[in-house]
Design an enzyme around this catalytic site. Structure first.
Site, short mmCIF file in Angstrom:
data_model
loop_
_atom_site.label_atom_id
_atom_site.label_comp_id
_atom_site.label_asym_id
_atom_site.label_seq_id
_atom_site.Cartn_x
_atom_site.Cartn_y
_atom_site.Cartn_z
N GLN A 139 -110.27 66.70 92.14
CA GLN A 139 -111.66 66.40 92.08
C GLN A 139 -112.44 66.86 93.50
O GLN A 139 -113.62 66.77 93.44
CB GLN A 139 -112.00 64.87 91.95
CG GLN A 139 -111.20 64.49 90.40
CD GLN A 139 -111.72 63.04 90.16
OE1 GLN A 139 -111.98 62.24 91.23
NE2 GLN A 139 -110.78 62.50 89.28
N HIS A 205 -111.10 60.82 93.47
CA HIS A 205 -112.06 59.70 93.66
C HIS A 205 -112.52 59.85 95.14
O HIS A 205 -112.76 58.56 95.92
CB HIS A 205 -111.41 58.34 93.72
CG HIS A 205 -111.12 57.96 92.30
ND1 HIS A 205 -110.76 56.57 91.71
CD2 HIS A 205 -110.96 58.80 90.95
CE1 HIS A 205 -110.46 56.80 90.36
NE2 HIS A 205 -110.74 57.92 90.06
N GLU A 298 -119.90 51.88 84.30
CA GLU A 298 -121.02 50.95 84.86
C GLU A 298 -121.93 52.04 85.39
O GLU A 298 -122.15 52.68 86.01
CB GLU A 298 -120.21 50.11 86.22
CG GLU A 298 -119.33 49.31 85.82
CD GLU A 298 -118.85 48.39 87.16
OE1 GLU A 298 -119.28 48.45 88.31
OE2 GLU A 298 -118.00 47.59 86.95
N TYR A 308 -119.27 44.64 94.13
CA TYR A 308 -119.56 45.10 92.86
C TYR A 308 -118.20 45.10 92.10
O TYR A 308 -117.83 45.43 90.90
CB TYR A 308 -119.72 46.38 92.51
CG TYR A 308 -121.38 46.41 93.25
CD1 TYR A 308 -121.75 46.26 94.42
CD2 TYR A 308 -122.31 46.45 91.95
CE1 TYR A 308 -123.03 46.22 94.64
CE2 TYR A 308 -123.89 46.06 92.36
CZ TYR A 308 -124.17 46.02 93.84
OH TYR A 308 -125.38 45.82 94.29
N TYR A 319 -105.18 51.86 83.21
CA TYR A 319 -104.58 52.94 82.29
C TYR A 319 -103.66 52.56 81.54
O TYR A 319 -102.92 53.02 80.35
CB TYR A 319 -104.52 54.20 82.91
CG TYR A 319 -105.71 54.84 83.41
CD1 TYR A 319 -106.83 55.26 82.51
CD2 TYR A 319 -106.27 54.84 84.60
CE1 TYR A 319 -107.91 55.71 82.57
CE2 TYR A 319 -107.38 55.28 85.11
CZ TYR A 319 -108.40 55.83 84.03
OH TYR A 319 -109.37 56.45 84.39
#
Ligand SMILES: [Ca+2]
Ligand SMILES: [Ca+2]
Length: 425
Positions: A139, A205, A298, A308, A319
């Site tokens: 990523q 991430h 979300e 949060y 997973y």
């Protein structure tokens, strides 16, 4: 270029919404989707998610690739309420930013290229002087691009990208002056102003999306959990947070933990997993979209000092099937105002302020990766209402609003289309 692509699409069915705190704790034990997604709604989100199948979860870390979802559901096609024109294609683009006062759209490519696409039709220009040493893996790569609030005077843009160093990889943010002479363009005085702290192994991430506050005084940067989960609840870690910084990358004065110093002083909110979308509404409220694990994507209203929940609370599950308690009213975490199970994998967020689609002014638009969709969520003040999910037939990486009020999308992966959406005839 200019090729008209008739989009058809799915209709969709408002998958759920209304997260409703409190509604869910017992659903956590159910193998069925927690929310929304009634059978036969035509959505092909399948078991999609932003990551792989989860089989390599070890040491609490999560798998990291953007795997293709299963798409076994039959899409029921229906006219989407907009026309779609493809403007260009790119390989692995990541972010779009219309540069104020110009006819240019800045497009980042993950491999480390910044392209200026001219809405007036001039040839595209690849900007010189990009950062050295961008780590392009998983990523990671070149990430977000935003114009400084004073861009029209300063030419300043902000970029985020991934670097490696002691301790592993991490995102950084830098600013530079974009000098665009038309035939060519370059970055000058590139300066790194923020580094994700700590660095970590792996290539997932990072988040590293950015947005300026309405008054232009503060830069918000999303800092993902790097698939390490627990740091999101640790106020001494810079992972799993949304930071509020000055335009020079210092902790913003008045931050909730400003007195603590260090990375803690940067923190605006905590308990985030991978917040890949961030934008402000017309009243200056900050919103963020976040990829959940297996389900539990979300849309959050971001308010100072709130937690949060990740990884203590999520409307999705791990997973490997391990439960995570759903958000509830009394768990001391701030619940999402909209959430999606099964996952749609929101990779971007734009709050529409234009007039070209008058019925949508003020609503949130999310580009869905595994969901291969554009998602609209009705916003009314600080509440979220119904959503609509339009099948775009491709993973959507980013969504942006053009100066003329048209909505632009960029697809994901190689040969990704840059799409302009206007009202259907
Ligand atoms: Ca949450
Ligand atoms: Ca759960």
């Amino acid at each position: 270029m200019g090729q008209r692509r008739l989009t058809s699409a799915l209709a969709v069915a408002s998958l759920l919404l209304a997260s409703c705190a409190g509604e869910g704790s017992e659903e956590a034990t159910s193998p069925e989707p927690v929310s929304g997604a009634e059978a036969g709604n035509g959505s092909d989100v399948g078991n999609g998610s932003d990551v792989g199948n989860g089989s390599d979860v070890e040491n609490g870390a999560e798998p990291e690739t953007d795997a293709e979802p299963e798409t076994d559901a039959e899409a029921e096609t229906d006219a989407v309420p907009f026309a779609v024109e493809e403007q260009a294609t790119y390989d692995s683009p990541w972010a779009l930013e219309f540069l104020p006062g110009t006819s240019k759209l800045a497009v980042t490519l993950q491999a480390g290229e910044l392209v200026l696409h001219d809405l007036a039709g001039a040839d595209e220009v690849s900007v010189e002087g990009l950062p050295e040493g961008i780590v392009v893996d998983g990523q990671g790569g070149l990430g977000d691009v935003v114009a400084a609030p004073d861009f029209e005077e300063s030419g300043r843009i902000y970029l985020s990208w991934v670097t490696s160093g002691e301790g592993g990889t991490g995102a950084v943010v830098g600013h530079a002056e974009l000098v665009d002479s038309g035939a060519s363009a370059e970055l000058r005085d590139l300066t790194v102003i923020w580094e994700q702290d700590p660095r970590a192994s792996g290539s997932g991430h990072f988040s590293h999306r950015m947005a300026f506050s309405a008054d232009g005084e503060y830069l918000f940067v999303t800092s993902g959990d790097r698939q390490l989960l627990d740091p999101a609840q640790d106020l001494s870690s810079g992972l799993g947070k949304i930071m509020r910084l000055t335009p020079e990358g210092e902790p913003a004065p008045g931050n909730p933990y400003a007195d603590e110093g260090g990375v803690t002083a940067q923190i605006w909110t905590s308990g985030h997993r991978n917040a890949l979308g961030i934008d402000l509404d017309a009243e200056g409220r900050l919103w963020s979209s976040e990829m959940g694990p297996a389900g539990g994507d979300e849309l959050n209203l971001i308010e100072e000092g709130q937690n949060y929940g990740w990884p203590e609370a999520s409307n999705g599950e791990h997973y490997d099937g391990q439960e995570i308690p759903d958000h509830t009213e009394d768990d001391d975490f701030t619940a999402p105002l909209a959430w999606w199970t099964p996952a749609i994998s929101p990779g971007s967020l734009m709050i529409y302020q234009g007039e070209l689609f008058p019925e949508w002014t003020g609503d949130a638009f999310l580009g869905a990766l595994s969901g291969e969709a554009l998602v609209r969520v009705e916003l009314d003040g600080d509440t979220a209402g119904e959503d609509e999910i339009w099948d775009m037939g491709a993973r959507i990486r980013d969504v942006a609003e053009a100066p003329d009020g048209s909505i632009w999308l960029i697809e994901d992966g190689d040969g990704a289309g840059l799409l302009r959406l206007t009202p259907a005839e």
